[in-house]
Scaffold this motif. Sequence first.
Motif, PDB file in Angstrom:
ATOM      1  N   VAL A 139       0.862  -1.179   0.000  1.00  0.00           N
ATOM      2  CA  VAL A 139       0.000   0.000   0.000  1.00  0.00           C
ATOM      3  C   VAL A 139       0.898   1.227   0.000  1.00  0.00           C
ATOM      4  O   VAL A 139       1.730   1.391   0.891  1.00  0.00           O
ATOM      5  CB  VAL A 139      -0.932   0.014   1.234  1.00  0.00           C
TER       6      VAL A 139
ATOM      7  N   THR B 198       1.273   5.347   0.054  1.00  0.00           N
ATOM      8  CA  THR B 198       0.599   6.563   0.466  1.00  0.00           C
ATOM      9  C   THR B 198       1.573   7.724   0.317  1.00  0.00           C
ATOM     10  O   THR B 198       2.753   7.581   0.629  1.00  0.00           O
ATOM     11  CB  THR B 198       0.137   6.449   1.937  1.00  0.00           C
TER      12      THR B 198
ATOM     13  N   VAL C 112      -1.072  -0.879  -4.381  1.00  0.00           N
ATOM     14  CA  VAL C 112      -2.237  -0.002  -4.400  1.00  0.00           C
ATOM     15  C   VAL C 112      -1.824   1.394  -3.953  1.00  0.00           C
ATOM     16  O   VAL C 112      -1.494   1.603  -2.789  1.00  0.00           O
ATOM     17  CB  VAL C 112      -3.378  -0.535  -3.513  1.00  0.00           C
TER      18      VAL C 112
ATOM     19  N   GLY D 292      -4.319   3.566  -1.256  1.00  0.00           N
ATOM     20  CA  GLY D 292      -5.149   2.471  -0.766  1.00  0.00           C
ATOM     21  C   GLY D 292      -5.337   2.385   0.729  1.00  0.00           C
ATOM     22  O   GLY D 292      -6.096   1.544   1.203  1.00  0.00           O
ATOM     23  N   ARG D 293      -4.670   3.241   1.475  1.00  0.00           N
ATOM     24  CA  ARG D 293      -4.789   3.161   2.930  1.00  0.00           C
ATOM     25  C   ARG D 293      -6.253   3.285   3.352  1.00  0.00           C
ATOM     26  O   ARG D 293      -6.961   4.178   2.926  1.00  0.00           O
ATOM     27  CB  ARG D 293      -3.957   4.265   3.582  1.00  0.00           C
TER      28      ARG D 293
ATOM     29  N   LEU E   9      -8.282  -1.502   2.328  1.00  0.00           N
ATOM     30  CA  LEU E   9      -7.858  -2.891   2.152  1.00  0.00           C
ATOM     31  C   LEU E   9      -8.065  -3.764   3.385  1.00  0.00           C
ATOM     32  O   LEU E   9      -7.528  -4.862   3.455  1.00  0.00           O
ATOM     33  CB  LEU E   9      -6.389  -2.910   1.723  1.00  0.00           C
TER      34      LEU E   9
ATOM     35  N   TRP F 199       0.773  -7.136   4.975  1.00  0.00           N
ATOM     36  CA  TRP F 199       0.987  -6.175   3.907  1.00  0.00           C
ATOM     37  C   TRP F 199       2.124  -5.245   4.298  1.00  0.00           C
ATOM     38  O   TRP F 199       2.520  -5.170   5.450  1.00  0.00           O
ATOM     39  CB  TRP F 199      -0.282  -5.382   3.603  1.00  0.00           C
TER      40      TRP F 199
ATOM     41  N   ASP G  53       3.067  -1.274   4.243  1.00  0.00           N
ATOM     42  CA  ASP G  53       2.506   0.071   4.151  1.00  0.00           C
ATOM     43  C   ASP G  53       3.689   1.008   3.944  1.00  0.00           C
ATOM     44  O   ASP G  53       4.544   1.139   4.818  1.00  0.00           O
ATOM     45  CB  ASP G  53       1.751   0.410   5.434  1.00  0.00           C
TER      46      ASP G  53
END
Length: 191
Positions: free
Chosen positions: A31, A33, A105, A108-109, A112, A119, A121
């Motif tokens: 993910v 961000t 993604v 995506g935070r 999911l 995962w 982050d």
Amino acid sequence: MTRRLEIPDPEAMHALGIDLAAELRAGDLVVLTGPLGAGKTTFTRGLGAGLKVRGAVTSPTFVLARTHPSTVGGPPLVHVDAYRLPGAVELDDLDIDFAGSIVVVEWGRGLLDGITDSWLDIEIERPTGAAESAGEAKATDAAADVGSDPVTGIAPDTGLYLDTRLDLDADEPRTVTIAAHGPRWADSAVG
């Protein structure tokens, strides 16, 4: 487990993606961000290079998700841009093979939850302050000169996009925080 890195330029961001690709396998979820221009797609290009996938890795903003098959028999890279998705249901509607792919993604935070128990982050921060303020003033002045909105670049009278915004891909250092979650990453030095 969390790790913070200082990334000096886009080439180093790309290299970070290549390095991380060696740690990824089918079923892994990343993910990303960060604000516009932080380097999310540059990082993902590096992942694609490291995974040896087919096709240019570009931002999937308008297609929402793009699958890049492996050229060496590995899992495909699925690159998702969740910016325009209102929620997790719409992400699920994309019918992504999370178990058989490496999925990245962007934006995506919070979308999911429940997809997987493990995962990565990755948050990418770009600098703010004097240099950005000067750039914002320059963009605002340029926007006023051509009559466009300084944030969107859209001219209100014509609706045309005029690129007067900040140079969001400026060659400035970024701070990358990698947080590893779940049993997959419990014994890993990645996060």
